[in-house]
Scaffold this active site. Sequence first.
Site, PDB file in Angstrom:
ATOM      1  N   ASP A 129      10.151  -5.181  -4.627  1.00 14.99           N
ATOM      2  CA  ASP A 129      10.766  -6.494  -4.844  1.00 14.99           C
ATOM      3  C   ASP A 129      11.475  -6.973  -3.581  1.00 14.99           C
ATOM      4  O   ASP A 129      11.409  -8.151  -3.229  1.00 14.99           O
ATOM      5  CB  ASP A 129      11.790  -6.427  -5.988  1.00 14.99           C
ATOM      6  CG  ASP A 129      11.192  -5.811  -7.245  1.00 14.99           C
ATOM      7  OD1 ASP A 129       9.990  -6.018  -7.483  1.00 14.99           O
ATOM      8  OD2 ASP A 129      11.920  -5.109  -7.976  1.00 14.99           O
ATOM      9  N   GLY A 184      12.780  -1.028  -6.889  1.00 10.99           N
ATOM     10  CA  GLY A 184      13.228  -2.266  -6.252  1.00 10.99           C
ATOM     11  C   GLY A 184      12.688  -2.461  -4.846  1.00 10.99           C
ATOM     12  O   GLY A 184      12.826  -3.541  -4.269  1.00 10.99           O
ATOM     13  N   LEU A 235       0.813  -1.220   0.000  1.00 13.80           N
ATOM     14  CA  LEU A 235       0.000   0.000   0.000  1.00 13.80           C
ATOM     15  C   LEU A 235       0.846   1.270   0.000  1.00 13.80           C
ATOM     16  O   LEU A 235       0.417   2.303   0.509  1.00 13.80           O
ATOM     17  CB  LEU A 235      -0.948  -0.017   1.211  1.00 13.80           C
ATOM     18  CG  LEU A 235      -1.743  -1.333   1.388  1.00 13.80           C
ATOM     19  CD1 LEU A 235      -2.541  -1.319   2.679  1.00 13.80           C
ATOM     20  CD2 LEU A 235      -2.676  -1.551   0.193  1.00 13.80           C
TER      21      LEU A 235
END
Length: 323
Positions: free
Chosen positions: A261, A258, A230
């Site tokens: 990730d 990133g 979020l």
Amino acid sequence: MKKVLGMGEIMIQMNPTEKGSLVYQNLFERHVAGSEANTIIQMQKLDINTNFITAVGSKEFGKIILSTLMAEGVGVKDIKIDEEHPTGLYVVQRSYPFPDKTSVIYYRKGAAASFFSKDDLKEESFADLDMFLVSGITPALSDIARSAALKAIEMAKKNGAKVVFDTNIRINLLKTKEKAYECLLPFIEKSDILFTGKGDLNLLFGKTFEENVAAIKKIGKDKEMYVFKLGGEGAMIIQGDKEYRRGTFKVPVIDELGAGDSFDGALLASLLIGKSIDESLKYASAAGAITVSLKGDIEPLPGWKDLELFLELYESGEGKLLR
Ligand code: KDG
């Protein structure tokens, strides 16, 4: 040790040394990045046994990608070296025109990863696998890459591995929300652990957040877990009828790329080694915070000691310096 396989395009990233409009950037750092590979490297740094499948060009950039993965300890033996197609590349623009926001320009059309086909998949890559991970970027690359990703999911399932999918919608690849929905639907359906974000949900369903959550939960079978990223509001996990939430750690933002990730990788690695959902969320949020505070996607990814030190400093108040 748990074994995880990732699939997706890895590119050369050109990241300007300074923030601001790309028009005026003359100096660039060369990095290596790609969403699924970032997640896999994050997991490897947290002691998970990882391998990756993709295709890279046979020239210097492909070699840089292979040596980067190898240096991080990720298995590369099933990565295809493509003599015909180049390695993809992208250029980053940081903090322009909106402070702290990052945007990218891709030079990836026709690159090797778009030609990695289902015939390039090897049975051995899926043997004794605990988890297979791919994201919405891979099926958006080309029809060839999409079929390969679907076949890979089938092979992973046949071998008893869990399938993790992050919707990761790249609208500059998928063009319209209708195409995004059509392209990603089977992946959302087939995944056991689904990661998504507010923006992606909005694009797919265009309703209120609660309605969007209900809509994605209706697709496919009941999942082991839904993870909602979020942004500034943190993250939410739904497992069965239980809901878990966590806010973000506030740190100065240098490069947003990133962070999602590393969040995925740290969450999955924590869960795989048996940590609770609340604890895993804490490590995942810390990994995301560390990643936004430095340039490059791979370089900031933390190991366990880095995560513990970050949490200790933040919680002891030393982190106030950063807040
Ligand atoms: O998640 C960060 C990635 O978006 C970036 O490094 C490049 O994989 C990438 C993509 O396709 O945008």
